[in-house]
Design a protein around this motif. Sequence first.
Motif, short mmCIF file in Angstrom:
data_model
loop_
_atom_site.label_atom_id
_atom_site.label_comp_id
_atom_site.label_asym_id
_atom_site.label_seq_id
_atom_site.Cartn_x
_atom_site.Cartn_y
_atom_site.Cartn_z
N ARG A 1 0.91 -1.29 0.05
CA ARG A 1 -0.07 0.04 0.16
C ARG A 1 0.67 1.28 0.13
O ARG A 1 0.66 2.06 -0.77
CB ARG A 1 -0.96 -0.03 1.17
N THR A 2 1.94 1.33 0.73
CA THR A 2 2.95 2.54 0.80
C THR A 2 3.44 2.62 -0.58
O THR A 2 3.93 3.82 -1.05
CB THR A 2 3.67 2.28 2.01
N VAL A 3 4.13 1.35 -0.96
CA VAL A 3 4.57 1.78 -2.26
C VAL A 3 3.58 2.28 -3.34
O VAL A 3 4.04 3.22 -4.26
CB VAL A 3 4.94 0.11 -2.89
N ARG A 4 2.42 1.65 -3.29
CA ARG A 4 1.37 2.04 -4.34
C ARG A 4 1.06 3.40 -4.18
O ARG A 4 1.06 4.43 -4.99
CB ARG A 4 0.13 1.39 -4.24
N ASP A 5 0.94 3.99 -2.90
CA ASP A 5 0.81 5.49 -2.73
C ASP A 5 2.13 6.39 -2.87
O ASP A 5 1.78 7.35 -3.63
CB ASP A 5 0.44 5.73 -1.18
N ALA A 6 3.28 5.98 -2.93
CA ALA A 6 4.36 6.64 -3.36
C ALA A 6 4.48 6.64 -4.96
O ALA A 6 4.93 7.74 -5.11
CB ALA A 6 5.58 5.88 -2.78
N ALA A 7 4.13 5.55 -5.40
CA ALA A 7 4.28 5.64 -6.97
C ALA A 7 3.23 6.52 -7.66
O ALA A 7 3.55 7.32 -8.29
CB ALA A 7 4.01 4.21 -7.36
N ALA A 8 2.06 6.49 -6.90
CA ALA A 8 1.05 7.52 -7.32
C ALA A 8 1.63 8.89 -6.99
O ALA A 8 1.36 9.63 -8.16
CB ALA A 8 -0.20 7.48 -6.50
N THR A 9 2.14 9.05 -6.11
CA THR A 9 2.87 10.56 -5.94
C THR A 9 3.86 10.96 -6.84
O THR A 9 4.02 11.98 -7.41
CB THR A 9 3.33 10.86 -4.55
N LEU A 10 4.55 9.94 -7.23
CA LEU A 10 5.75 10.10 -8.19
C LEU A 10 5.22 10.26 -9.59
O LEU A 10 5.57 10.97 -10.55
CB LEU A 10 6.66 9.17 -8.15
N GLU A 11 4.08 9.57 -9.95
CA GLU A 11 3.23 9.45 -11.20
C GLU A 11 2.77 10.96 -11.44
O GLU A 11 2.66 11.46 -12.66
CB GLU A 11 2.28 8.68 -11.42
N ASN A 12 2.21 11.50 -10.38
CA ASN A 12 1.58 12.74 -10.32
C ASN A 12 2.70 13.96 -10.62
O ASN A 12 2.14 15.15 -11.11
CB ASN A 12 0.89 12.98 -9.09
N VAL A 13 3.83 13.79 -10.23
CA VAL A 13 4.74 14.79 -10.73
C VAL A 13 5.53 14.43 -11.77
O VAL A 13 6.58 15.05 -12.24
CB VAL A 13 5.62 15.27 -9.42
N ASP A 14 4.92 13.42 -12.52
CA ASP A 14 5.80 12.98 -13.87
C ASP A 14 7.19 12.45 -13.83
O ASP A 14 8.01 12.67 -14.64
CB ASP A 14 5.56 14.05 -14.82
N LEU A 15 7.49 12.06 -12.52
CA LEU A 15 8.84 11.34 -12.63
C LEU A 15 8.97 9.77 -12.82
O LEU A 15 9.87 9.37 -13.39
CB LEU A 15 9.50 11.62 -11.16
N THR B 1 1.49 -4.22 -12.07
CA THR B 1 1.57 -2.80 -12.52
C THR B 1 3.30 -2.57 -12.30
O THR B 1 3.89 -3.00 -11.51
CB THR B 1 1.43 -1.74 -11.76
N VAL B 2 4.02 -2.25 -13.52
CA VAL B 2 5.39 -2.22 -13.65
C VAL B 2 5.50 -0.62 -13.53
O VAL B 2 4.98 0.14 -14.45
CB VAL B 2 6.16 -2.87 -14.87
N TYR B 3 6.60 -0.15 -12.69
CA TYR B 3 6.86 1.31 -12.47
C TYR B 3 8.40 1.29 -13.28
O TYR B 3 9.05 0.48 -12.91
CB TYR B 3 6.69 1.86 -11.04
N PHE B 4 8.30 2.75 -13.73
CA PHE B 4 9.87 3.02 -14.36
C PHE B 4 9.96 4.49 -14.19
O PHE B 4 9.00 5.18 -14.33
CB PHE B 4 10.19 2.21 -15.68
N LEU B 5 11.10 4.79 -14.06
CA LEU B 5 11.54 6.31 -14.29
C LEU B 5 11.23 6.89 -15.66
O LEU B 5 11.62 6.16 -16.37
CB LEU B 5 13.08 6.46 -14.01
N ARG B 6 10.34 7.91 -15.75
CA ARG B 6 10.59 8.60 -17.19
C ARG B 6 11.62 8.78 -17.75
O ARG B 6 11.69 8.85 -19.01
CB ARG B 6 9.27 9.64 -16.96
N GLU B 7 12.53 9.30 -17.16
CA GLU B 7 13.88 9.54 -17.77
C GLU B 7 14.52 8.65 -18.47
O GLU B 7 15.06 8.85 -19.39
CB GLU B 7 14.88 10.34 -16.77
#
Length: 82
Positions: A43-57, A70-76
């Motif tokens: 749950r904490t990972v999901r919330d942290a990832a949502a925060t990072l997605e909201n700022v487009d990182l 869901t697979v997460y990766f850095l936009r850069e």
Amino acid sequence: MPEQLPKAVADETPAVRLVYKTLEADGSHTQTELADATALTPRTVRDAAATLENVDLISSYNHPSDQRCTVYFLREMCDSSR
């Protein structure tokens, strides 16, 4: 690996910073892999990832072989490959 965090992450919670740094160091991860790598709850990972997605990182996509993951990766990482 860069020493400083992006401004959008620097003032966030430790969990957000940890998820960002883990993705920066290790590349893409599923939510479960991030939870295992960081010792945070899913749950904490999901919330942290949502925060990072909201700022487009970071960005995410559904895992090709398991649409429940869901697979997460850095936009850069994605932007630098263009």
